[in-house]
Design a protein around this motif. Structure first.
Motif, PDB file in Angstrom:
ATOM      1  N   ALA B 184      85.921 -26.094 -22.435  1.00  0.00           N
ATOM      2  CA  ALA B 184      85.959 -26.539 -21.121  1.00  0.00           C
ATOM      3  C   ALA B 184      84.791 -25.970 -20.372  1.00  0.00           C
ATOM      4  CB  ALA B 184      87.335 -26.207 -20.671  1.00  0.00           C
ATOM      5  N   ALA B 195      83.951 -34.192 -17.553  1.00  0.00           N
ATOM      6  CA  ALA B 195      84.938 -33.010 -17.699  1.00  0.00           C
ATOM      7  C   ALA B 195      86.181 -33.417 -17.101  1.00  0.00           C
ATOM      8  CB  ALA B 195      84.283 -31.753 -17.127  1.00  0.00           C
ATOM      9  N   LYS B 196      86.108 -33.964 -15.725  1.00  0.00           N
ATOM     10  CA  LYS B 196      87.223 -34.209 -14.806  1.00  0.00           C
ATOM     11  C   LYS B 196      88.120 -35.475 -15.591  1.00  0.00           C
ATOM     12  CE  LYS B 196      85.611 -33.054 -10.330  1.00  0.00           C
ATOM     13  NZ  LYS B 196      84.975 -33.716  -9.237  1.00  0.00           N
ATOM     14  N   ILE B 198      88.043 -36.265 -18.665  1.00  0.00           N
ATOM     15  CA  ILE B 198      88.895 -36.112 -19.910  1.00  0.00           C
ATOM     16  C   ILE B 198      89.909 -34.723 -19.680  1.00  0.00           C
ATOM     17  CG2 ILE B 198      87.045 -36.604 -21.621  1.00  0.00           C
ATOM     18  CD1 ILE B 198      86.470 -33.796 -21.818  1.00  0.00           C
ATOM     19  N   GLY B 199      90.225 -34.632 -18.417  1.00  0.00           N
ATOM     20  CA  GLY B 199      91.633 -33.964 -18.003  1.00  0.00           C
ATOM     21  C   GLY B 199      91.169 -32.285 -17.933  1.00  0.00           C
ATOM     22  N   ILE B 200      89.892 -32.142 -17.634  1.00  0.00           N
ATOM     23  CA  ILE B 200      89.854 -30.587 -17.281  1.00  0.00           C
ATOM     24  C   ILE B 200      89.833 -30.268 -15.756  1.00  0.00           C
ATOM     25  CG2 ILE B 200      87.954 -28.767 -17.476  1.00  0.00           C
ATOM     26  CD1 ILE B 200      86.705 -30.260 -19.978  1.00  0.00           C
ATOM     27  N   ASN B 201      90.689 -29.284 -15.614  1.00  0.00           N
ATOM     28  CA  ASN B 201      90.545 -28.908 -14.091  1.00  0.00           C
ATOM     29  C   ASN B 201      89.275 -27.894 -13.958  1.00  0.00           C
ATOM     30  OD1 ASN B 201      91.346 -27.581 -11.602  1.00  0.00           O
ATOM     31  ND2 ASN B 201      93.387 -27.460 -12.259  1.00  0.00           N
TER      32      ASN B 201
END
Lengths: 255, 317
Positions: B184, B195-196, B198-201
């Motif tokens: 991540a 990155a956002k 594909i679900g990365i906080n």
């Protein structure tokens, strides 16, 4: 029940209304194309659905959950995955790493799992590895596995982009002009790929400005112009609609 | 990690354990201890600069906060080492959570300016809150470490303590980097929007890297206070930021062993250039420029560059 419902979506930038009271829905397992001339508000709509922009008014409901103004990562978490109009990959990582990175959602373990590398950790890592190989195989990227992503040819980059989207296990995949800049042969390949992905049970929303590209694959087409929906129906209906023809060809041609 | 490289690491660690007996030189041992403290600092800084890709210039502040927590706890409450040590890490981490919570919402130059400001604010606070921190005078008389009756009164004992701490820290960083968390981090560095999507906080993971780095710096500060027995507001100087960045970038950011190599070499090099007296700093500067020119990705990339040259030769022959 529709998979995605967009209701009365509105967005203005300063005095310009980019999207105006837009309403449409996507049924499960269909390929819906959102088309319109350049500047019609397609990408703005896209950005609002995926949380990159907040709408001024309106509602977006995905799978019965209100996702209006949620953070992009929360929306991705629910299975709504997007690609970008300008090619978006992890340039410094290899093709393999790109796809592995995109499996982020399916690797859920605690810091403790990571530090002691227990069974759960090893099992998850192994599964991700297998899935990564599977996806590379499916998209025909295996041979370029160890190439840095920025070294790929343009067309391959666009394929990698879709592969990244697929690795993030989408329920609904939103593709923003996936064939922009591709030659006719490549673009046909990508369209066939998209058709095949749908047949795997993934719903697709396609944004495109070139109508001819989407007519073969789309189940339904929504046409927007100046932020407003002007037509919604199957390909035959849309391509014969007068307003659509006007929007694409202009209406002040001297007869 | 395959068996071959395992053996390499085991031999390396054995050498490090035997080192105090091999060199038998107090001064060099002191430099190695300082190199170890810098290793901790640079490895922590690497998490935010090397993996997240945010240039943080306030890392010495966390080192200083750790050192001052330890010094003040000892002065005011005479609490034992282990408690002081842990509290130094924890208090530093808490402060960095607060600071990161505000600043990590932005990227690039805005973040850089906020970190510089934070460093200067901390420096001024420590300098001017004389009643609390003793100001410019600093805090002296911090005793040697004492763990359950064992007194760390030799350089060798500090060497082993730092060695254990470094190995432990590097091991944890290695595990983090080669996991979902590290992936991540790299995703955020390489392409934040993707990155956002594909679900990365992004905010959460940036904060985690930042706070981990600060926690390590706090612990290093505590050890430093005990080892030198004296701390002063000079710990908050911007020149330390520069030193840390030189070590990080010359060593190789975004790698695990790069910071170690950078920290050790750039602790030893300035000292061993003392024989040219007034020419020391100019020569040091030239070495830096040449280094960055030939190894823009850090000394740790030498292996990569060599293997690439070998490949090229193979292709051409």
């Amino acid at each position: 029940m529709s998979l995605l419902e967009v209701k009365n979506l509105t967005k203005t930038f300063g005095g310009l209304t980019a999207v105006d009271d837009l309403t449409f829905n996507i049924e499960k397992d269909e390929i819906l194309s959102l088309i319109g001339p350049n500047g019609a508000g397609k990408t703005t709509t896209f950005n609002m659905i995926t949380g990159f922009l907040n709408p001024d008014r309106g509602k977006i409901i995905f799978n019965d959950i209100d996702i209006t103004s949620k953070e992009p990562h929360n929306i991705a978490e629910l299975g709504l995955i997007r690609t970008f109009q300008k090619t978006n990959i992890f340039p410094d990582a290899t093709v393999y790493e790109n796809i592995k990175l995109a499996h982020f959602k399916s690797s859920k373990y605690s810091i403790l799992d990571i530090l002691i590398r227990n069974k759960k950790f090893n099992k998850t890592e192994k599964r991700i590895k297998e899935k990564t190989n599977e996806i590379m195989e499916y998209f025909n990227l295996s041979e370029e596995k160890d190439k840095k992503a920025y070294n790929l040819a343009y067309g391959r980059k666009r394929i990698l982009e879709i592969a990244i989207g697929m690795a993030a296990s989408p329920k609904l995949l939103l593709l923003d002009e996936p064939v922009a800049g591709l030659n006719p042969k490549e673009s046909k390949e990508v369209m066939e790929l998209i058709y095949d992905i749908r047949n795997k049970g993934i719903t697709i929303l396609l944004v495109e400005h070139d109508m001819s590209v989407v007519t073969n694959v789309s189940d339904r087409i929504v046409v927007i112009n100046f932020g407003e929906k002007i037509c919604d129906g199957d390909c035959e209906y849309v391509t014969s609609d007068e307003e659509v023809i006007k929007a694409y060809l202009g209406d002040d041609i001297d007869a | 990690m395959n068996i071959n490289s395992n053996i390499k690491y085991i031999i390396g660690i054995l050498l490090l354990i035997l080192l105090p007996f091999l060199i038998n030189n107090e001064y060099l041992l002191h430099l190695l201890i300082m190199g170890g403290i810098y290793t901790l600092l640079v490895s922590g800084l690497n998490l935010i600069v090397g993996y997240i890709g945010q240039l943080s210039l306030c890392h010495p502040a966390f080192f200083g906060i750790g050192a001052y927590t330890t010094g003040l706890l000892f002065k005011r409450l005479s609490t034992p080492f282990l408690l002081n040590f842990l509290l130094a890490g924890i208090i530093t981490a808490i402060i960095s959570i607060g600071f990161g919570y505000i600043t990590l919402r932005v990227r690039g130059s805005a973040f850089i300016i906020m970190t510089v400001s934070f460093l200067h604010i901390m420096h001024l606070l420590v300098l001017n809150e004389v009643d609390f921190t003793m100001g410019q005078k600093g805090i002296s008389g911090i005793p040697n470490i004492n763990i359950l009756g064992y007194n760390f009164n030799t350089k060798t004992s500090y060497y082993y303590l730092i060695l254990i701490l470094c190995l432990f820290t590097l091991f944890i960083i290695y595990r983090l980097v080669n996991s979902e968390i590290g992936r991540a981090w790299k995703a955020i560095r390489d392409n934040e929007n993707l990155a956002k999507s594909i679900g990365i906080n992004v905010f959460k993971f940036s904060n985690f890297a930042f706070v981990s780095g600060a926690f390590i710096a706090g612990l290093a500060g505590s050890i430093y206070a005990y080892y030198i027995n004296y701390i002063s507001p000079d710990l908050f100087l911007f020149s330390i930021t520069t030193t840390l960045l030189v070590m990080l970038i010359m060593g190789g950011k975004g790698t695990i062993l790069g910071p170690v190599i950078g920290a050790i070499i750039f602790t030893l090099l300035p000292e061993y250039l003392r024989f040219i007296s007034e020419w020391r700093m100019p020569v040091f500067g030239v070495i830096l420029i040449l280094g960055i020119l030939f190894f823009p990705r850090g000394l740790f990339s030498i292996k990569e560059i060599l293997s690439m040259k070998m490949k090229k030769k193979e292709v051409s022959s």
